[in-house]
Design a protein around this motif. Structure first.
Motif, PDB file in Angstrom:
ATOM      1  N   UNK A 185       0.855  -1.200   0.163  1.00 43.00           N
ATOM      2  CA  UNK A 185      -0.003  -0.123   0.067  1.00 43.00           C
ATOM      3  C   UNK A 185       0.810   1.246  -0.299  1.00 43.00           C
ATOM      4  N   UNK A 186       2.028   1.022   0.673  1.00 47.70           N
ATOM      5  CA  UNK A 186       2.946   2.438   0.909  1.00 47.70           C
ATOM      6  C   UNK A 186       3.641   2.694  -0.607  1.00 47.70           C
ATOM      7  N   UNK A 187       4.009   1.512  -1.058  1.00 47.11           N
ATOM      8  CA  UNK A 187       4.564   1.580  -2.539  1.00 47.11           C
ATOM      9  C   UNK A 187       3.608   2.297  -3.718  1.00 47.11           C
ATOM     10  N   UNK A 188       2.308   1.735  -3.605  1.00 48.06           N
ATOM     11  CA  UNK A 188       1.504   2.271  -4.480  1.00 48.06           C
ATOM     12  C   UNK A 188       1.073   3.685  -4.374  1.00 48.06           C
ATOM     13  N   UNK A 189       1.244   4.061  -3.109  1.00 49.90           N
ATOM     14  CA  UNK A 189       0.886   5.629  -2.838  1.00 49.90           C
ATOM     15  C   UNK A 189       2.202   6.402  -3.529  1.00 49.90           C
ATOM     16  N   UNK A 190       3.189   5.854  -3.112  1.00 52.73           N
ATOM     17  CA  UNK A 190       4.653   6.372  -3.438  1.00 52.73           C
ATOM     18  C   UNK A 190       5.048   6.787  -5.023  1.00 52.73           C
ATOM     19  N   UNK A 191       4.314   5.521  -5.626  1.00 46.83           N
ATOM     20  CA  UNK A 191       4.782   5.404  -7.234  1.00 46.83           C
ATOM     21  C   UNK A 191       3.508   6.237  -7.874  1.00 46.83           C
ATOM     22  N   UNK A 192       2.497   6.773  -7.405  1.00 48.21           N
ATOM     23  CA  UNK A 192       1.466   7.436  -8.096  1.00 48.21           C
ATOM     24  C   UNK A 192       2.009   8.512  -8.905  1.00 48.21           C
ATOM     25  N   UNK A 193       2.879   9.322  -8.449  1.00 50.16           N
ATOM     26  CA  UNK A 193       3.283  10.605  -9.059  1.00 50.16           C
ATOM     27  C   UNK A 193       4.855  10.435  -9.579  1.00 50.16           C
ATOM     28  N   UNK A 194       5.353   9.376  -9.797  1.00 49.99           N
ATOM     29  CA  UNK A 194       6.671   9.040 -10.077  1.00 49.99           C
ATOM     30  C   UNK A 194       7.117   9.634 -11.325  1.00 49.99           C
ATOM     31  N   UNK A 195       8.296  10.284 -10.971  1.00 50.82           N
ATOM     32  CA  UNK A 195       9.165  10.956 -12.231  1.00 50.82           C
ATOM     33  C   UNK A 195      10.084   9.942 -12.698  1.00 50.82           C
ATOM     34  N   UNK A 196       9.879   9.152 -13.771  1.00 47.32           N
ATOM     35  CA  UNK A 196      10.908   8.274 -14.074  1.00 47.32           C
ATOM     36  C   UNK A 196      10.065   7.190 -14.298  1.00 47.32           C
ATOM     37  N   UNK A 197      10.860   5.896 -14.705  1.00 45.26           N
ATOM     38  CA  UNK A 197      10.179   4.702 -15.330  1.00 45.26           C
ATOM     39  C   UNK A 197      10.376   3.816 -13.842  1.00 45.26           C
ATOM     40  N   UNK A 198       9.437   3.400 -13.263  1.00 39.87           N
ATOM     41  CA  UNK A 198       9.346   2.333 -12.370  1.00 39.87           C
ATOM     42  C   UNK A 198       8.848   0.908 -12.799  1.00 39.87           C
ATOM     43  N   UNK A 199       9.927  -0.097 -12.787  1.00 42.23           N
ATOM     44  CA  UNK A 199       9.549  -1.376 -13.367  1.00 42.23           C
ATOM     45  C   UNK A 199       9.346  -2.352 -12.031  1.00 42.23           C
ATOM     46  N   UNK A 200       8.344  -2.943 -11.464  1.00 42.10           N
ATOM     47  CA  UNK A 200       8.045  -3.800 -10.566  1.00 42.10           C
ATOM     48  C   UNK A 200       7.621  -5.024 -10.900  1.00 42.10           C
ATOM     49  N   UNK A 201       8.698  -6.196 -10.661  1.00 41.80           N
ATOM     50  CA  UNK A 201       8.444  -7.539 -10.873  1.00 41.80           C
ATOM     51  C   UNK A 201       7.807  -8.528  -9.695  1.00 41.80           C
ATOM     52  N   UNK A 202       6.810  -9.218 -10.031  1.00 38.90           N
ATOM     53  CA  UNK A 202       6.211  -9.966  -9.059  1.00 38.90           C
ATOM     54  C   UNK A 202       5.727 -11.354  -9.693  1.00 38.90           C
ATOM     55  N   UNK A 203       5.704 -12.387  -8.754  1.00 37.85           N
ATOM     56  CA  UNK A 203       5.055 -13.773  -9.299  1.00 37.85           C
ATOM     57  C   UNK A 203       3.457 -13.814  -8.684  1.00 37.85           C
ATOM     58  N   UNK A 204       3.183 -12.833  -7.894  1.00 43.44           N
ATOM     59  CA  UNK A 204       1.736 -12.636  -7.276  1.00 43.44           C
ATOM     60  C   UNK A 204       0.869 -11.858  -8.300  1.00 43.44           C
ATOM     61  N   UNK A 205       0.194 -12.703  -8.833  1.00 47.53           N
ATOM     62  CA  UNK A 205      -0.967 -11.891  -9.543  1.00 47.53           C
ATOM     63  C   UNK A 205      -1.969 -10.930  -8.887  1.00 47.53           C
ATOM     64  N   UNK A 206      -2.070 -11.209  -7.359  1.00 47.22           N
ATOM     65  CA  UNK A 206      -2.915 -10.461  -6.614  1.00 47.22           C
ATOM     66  C   UNK A 206      -2.145  -8.948  -6.342  1.00 47.22           C
ATOM     67  N   UNK A 207      -0.710  -9.197  -6.445  1.00 50.35           N
ATOM     68  CA  UNK A 207       0.143  -7.945  -6.197  1.00 50.35           C
ATOM     69  C   UNK A 207      -0.015  -6.826  -7.424  1.00 50.35           C
ATOM     70  N   UNK A 208       0.038  -7.582  -8.511  1.00 48.20           N
ATOM     71  CA  UNK A 208       0.015  -6.713  -9.742  1.00 48.20           C
ATOM     72  C   UNK A 208      -1.621  -6.158 -10.014  1.00 48.20           C
ATOM     73  N   UNK A 209      -2.566  -6.782  -9.470  1.00 46.50           N
ATOM     74  CA  UNK A 209      -4.069  -6.577  -9.562  1.00 46.50           C
ATOM     75  C   UNK A 209      -4.279  -5.216  -8.623  1.00 46.50           C
ATOM     76  N   UNK A 210      -3.496  -5.273  -7.326  1.00 40.41           N
ATOM     77  CA  UNK A 210      -3.730  -4.235  -6.242  1.00 40.41           C
ATOM     78  C   UNK A 210      -2.969  -2.992  -6.920  1.00 40.41           C
ATOM     79  N   UNK A 211      -1.958  -3.306  -7.397  1.00 42.52           N
ATOM     80  CA  UNK A 211      -1.270  -2.148  -8.116  1.00 42.52           C
ATOM     81  C   UNK A 211      -2.068  -1.317  -9.313  1.00 42.52           C
ATOM     82  N   UNK A 212      -2.639  -1.915  -9.915  1.00 41.73           N
ATOM     83  CA  UNK A 212      -3.592  -1.586 -10.844  1.00 41.73           C
ATOM     84  C   UNK A 212      -2.923  -0.682 -11.869  1.00 41.73           C
ATOM     85  N   UNK A 213      -1.938  -0.784 -12.154  1.00 42.18           N
ATOM     86  CA  UNK A 213      -0.795  -0.289 -13.272  1.00 42.18           C
ATOM     87  C   UNK A 213      -0.816  -1.032 -14.505  1.00 42.18           C
TER      88      UNK A 213
END
Length: 375
Positions: A185-213
């Motif tokens: 939750x903290x990271x999702x808020x933090x990256x909402x206005x990111x300046x630059x490319x943020x590439x986040x990898x995960x094996x957890x589909x629920x994590x990908x769905x939570x980020x909604x990116x």
């Protein structure tokens, strides 16, 4: 990226992987990866052997591809050392300097950048530490921290210096459930206005769905699909994408089209669209769409034997054995008691069944959309 008041370079960064392939020990680890990743957060999701870490290492400059290019802001960086790139990398493991305090760990990349004066470094360290919830731990060393605090420190160090590309390779995988939820939750808020490319990898589909990116589905070193993750979840274009985005795993049952109906294990339901008789299909059913003891009109009825009931407190996972030694898992709400060996009937509404072409895995129909078999 978070810049602490220092503007440098373009605010909108683009990372392009142009035909990137990697081969190691006679195996293809990445196969013709073509991606254009815009400013902001992009999630890469795939199983353990998908090639996520290899893709990250290529993007960082830690690994030179056998073919293809890595382009950032229009500049070809292929073969350029990671030290000469504007990039930061957060690993799955808690990698911090054990002899340094949390303060010095976060400050270390800033001390290598001559643009930062002492007061700039101090302000930035405290700003990022506050953001990551470790402001009260700046005087401690990594050995005195919990696993979650160590990973927060590693992420804070990566965030401290503004970079064009921030790479996070399954950074929450080694944390317990509660810490993962909080930090996610903290990271999702933090990256909402990111300046630059943020590439986040995960094996957890629920994590990908939570980020909604915007999300890239990776499998066997290939891009299987990319786009809006919620849309991919609702309308997976292939069986591989549906399986990757399903947790618990997708139930798969064989079917065949006959006279306008799809037959499956002795029962049948109307085919979503006109399809050729004799066409073999694969039915994908998410566990939470399986019910026991209740059904609506036209539901698919699957007689079964109860093999195992896994109770987690908030849910019960019921493992069933169907006709033809086929297995089915039902995800039921709450604590429900079942006796192994007893007979029951599982029900699935046809509207909740994904229909895939058995030969190529292409989606033929979903609950909300249909695809012409011959299109």
């Amino acid at each position: 990226m978070l810049d602490g008041g220092k503007k440098r370079g373009p605010e909108n960064v683009t990372l392009i992987l142009d035909g990137v392939s990697v081969r190691q020990r006679g195996e293809t680890w990445l196969d013709d990866i073509r991606l254009e990743l815009p400013n902001g957060l992009t999630t890469v999701v795939g199983p353990m052997t998908a090639g996520k870490t290899t893709l990250m290492r290529v993007a960082a400059g830690l690994l030179t591809p056998d073919s293809g290019r890595v382009v950032v802001n229009g500049k070809d960086l292929t073969g350029i050392s990671v030290r000469k790139r504007s990039v930061a990398f957060v690993y799955q493991q808690f990698i911090n300097y054990p002899s340094l305090t949390v303060y010095e760990n976060i400050a270390s990349p800033l001390r290598l950048d001559q643009r930062f004066r002492r007061e700039d470094i101090d302000r930035r360290v405290r700003e990022v530490a506050e953001l990551m919830g470790i402001a009260g731990l700046l005087g401690r060393r990594p050995a005195e921290l919990s696993g979650g605090q160590q990973q927060r420190t590693a992420i804070a160090r990566a965030l401290a210096r503004p970079v064009d590309v921030l790479l996070l390779d399954e950074p929450l995988a080694n944390l317990d459930f509660k810490l993962r939820e909080q930090l996610r939750a903290d990271l999702k808020t933090m990256f909402a206005d990111a300046q630059g490319v943020v590439l986040y990898s995960t094996a957890d589909p629920n994590e990908a769905l939570t980020f909604a990116a915007p999300t890239v589905v990776l499998g066997e070193g290939r891009v299987q699909h990319s786009g809006d993750v919620a849309d991919m979840y609702a309308h997976p274009p292939t069986l591989a994408v549906a399986a990757t985005l399903s947790d618990p795993p997708l139930n798969l049952l064989p079917g065949v089209v006959r006279d306008g109906r799809i037959e499956c294990l002795g029962t049948s339901f109307p085919a979503p669209r006109a399809q050729a008789t004799g066409h073999n299909v694969m039915l994908g059913i998410r566990p939470h769409q399986v019910t026991i003891g209740r059904n609506g009109p036209g539901a698919l009825e699957l007689p079964a034997e109860i093999r195992l009931a896994e109770v987690t407190g908030s849910a019960t996972f019921l493992h069933l054995l169907l006709k033809g030694e086929r297995h089915l898992v039902a995800h039921l709400a709450g604590t429900q008691l079942f006796t192994p060996g007893e007979s029951t009937v599982a029900y699935v509404e046809p509207a909740h069944i994904f229909v895939f072409d058995e030969a190529g895995g292409r989606l033929l129909a979903t609950s909300a959309a249909e695809v012409d078999l011959h299109g």
